[in-house]
Design a protein around this motif. Structure first.
Motif: not given
Length: 369
Positions: A16-22, A64-73
């Motif tokens: 799975t990706p260790p850098y995830l943009l959600f 290593l990195q989880l970015t919670l984004t959107g829209g407006d997270a």
């Protein structure tokens, strides 16, 4: 664990990706004129529930990195619970919230709750967008009162940061035709009045709501990047509390690459999209990148198993093709990995880091002058 997952990618493909943009939501209070995601924010798709997200988190490898984004997270009421799930099941080292800062009380409450719940070794970064002063920012973001709101949000977060070192505060400035001639006063305000840990100079990307937003050259963007470099060396932009000089150096190189890409109109370096970096959209689609129209699979169709999608034939076929490596990409998240995990750029990264360290040492010896 997360770092090992990254390093393993030099030898093989992580499950799975260790850098995830959600993209946890497409809901947003603003209707930004430069937004590349505007079709989704105008008609937000159904979102994965918290129970569904827990199933995803359980099958996600070290992050290593989880970015919670959107829209407006920040519009997700359960945002702290989402971060907590990935901390418990994937051992995430850094969580980033992407928000326009309009909902001050909600952003602040989310940050406070996350800092209480996340393990002591996990850092939290809040990215706030600021593209103009006063009415200019309200105009660009198509939301009256958003300049006042983002300022209030930032100052409330500063009060939290005074007692919680794990919190990093970032201001994102997106350069577009709407602000390129007013970047000087905006930048001065950000540095002198706000004083964030990080300032990101974002070059507009994708297909914006208003196409004229992209009618810009490089001169103003280059000038903004120069100011950031100067003030970083002078200690006015402190940076992240971890790997500070290296991450500053990475950003120097990143902005140089963006300018080379725009000026030459061509691909610069191999991309880690689909290998180290991945994207999850609100409805559960998994993609290798935001900037290519490729969906590798849908989480609901694969029993929420991100690894099954990431190691699928479709994902392997994407990684095998050469076409995506020739994207004219100016997306900072993907470029960051392309720099940090490309051996060809390691000498340049070391040199930039050393120059910055020497500049800091020289300033310290001179008594901070």
């Amino acid at each position: 664990m997360a770092l090992r997952n990254y390093l393993a990618a030099f030898r093989n493909q992580p499950r799975t990706p260790p850098y995830l943009l959600f993209f946890v939501t497409a809901r947003c209070d603003a209707r930004c004129r430069h937004c590349f995601y505007w079709r989704a924010t105008d008609a937000p798709p159904p979102e994965l529930s918290l129970d569904e997200i827990e199933k995803v988190a359980r099958g996600t490898g070290p992050l290593l990195q989880l970015t919670l984004t959107g829209g407006d997270a920040a519009q997700r009421d359960d945002l702290p619970e989402i971060a907590d799930l990935f901390a418990r099941h994937a051992g995430v080292l850094n969580v980033t919230i992407g928000t326009n800062g309009f909902r001050t009380a909600q952003v602040v409450a989310h940050a406070e709750t996350m800092l209480r719940r996340l393990p002591r070794g996990t850092n939290l970064t809040v990215d706030l967008s600021l593209d103009g002063l006063g009415a200019d920012h309200d105009y660009i973001r198509n939301r009256p009162g958003i300049f006042q709101a983002v300022n209030a949000t930032f100052r409330e977060l500063q009060r939290i940061k005074a007692r919680e070192r794990r919190l990093n505060l970032c201001i994102d400035i997106t350069v577009s035709t709407f602000n390129e001639d007013k970047l000087g006063p905006l930048y001065d305000y950000v540095v002198r009045e706000l004083g964030p840990d990080i300032i990101n100079a974002l070059y507009i990307r994708g297909e914006p709501r208003e196409p004229t937003a992209k009618n810009i050259g490089l001169d103003r963007y280059r000038e903004l990047c120069g100011w950031i470099r100067r003030d970083t060396a002078a200690g006015k932009i402190p940076g992240y509390r971890f790997f500070t000089d290296t991450l500053h150096a990475k950003d120097f190189i990143l902005r140089d690459i963006i300018m080379d890409t725009v000026r030459e109109g061509r691909f610069q370096y191999p991309c880690t999209a689909g290998r180290l970096t991945g994207v999850i959209y609100p409805q559960g689609d998994v993609a290798p990148c935001e900037m290519v129209d490729v969906v590798l699979g849908h989480l609901r169709d694969e029993d929420y198993d991100l690894g099954r999608i990431w190691t699928s034939d479709r994902a392997r076929a994407f990684r095998a093709q050469a076409a995506y490596e020739r994207c004219h990409c100016v997306h900072q998240c993907f470029l960051s990995n392309n720099i940090l995990f490309n051996p060809a750029l390691t000498p340049r990264l070391i040199a930039e880091t050393a120059r910055l360290k020497f500049a800091r040492l020289g300033r310290a010896r001179a008594g901070g002058r």
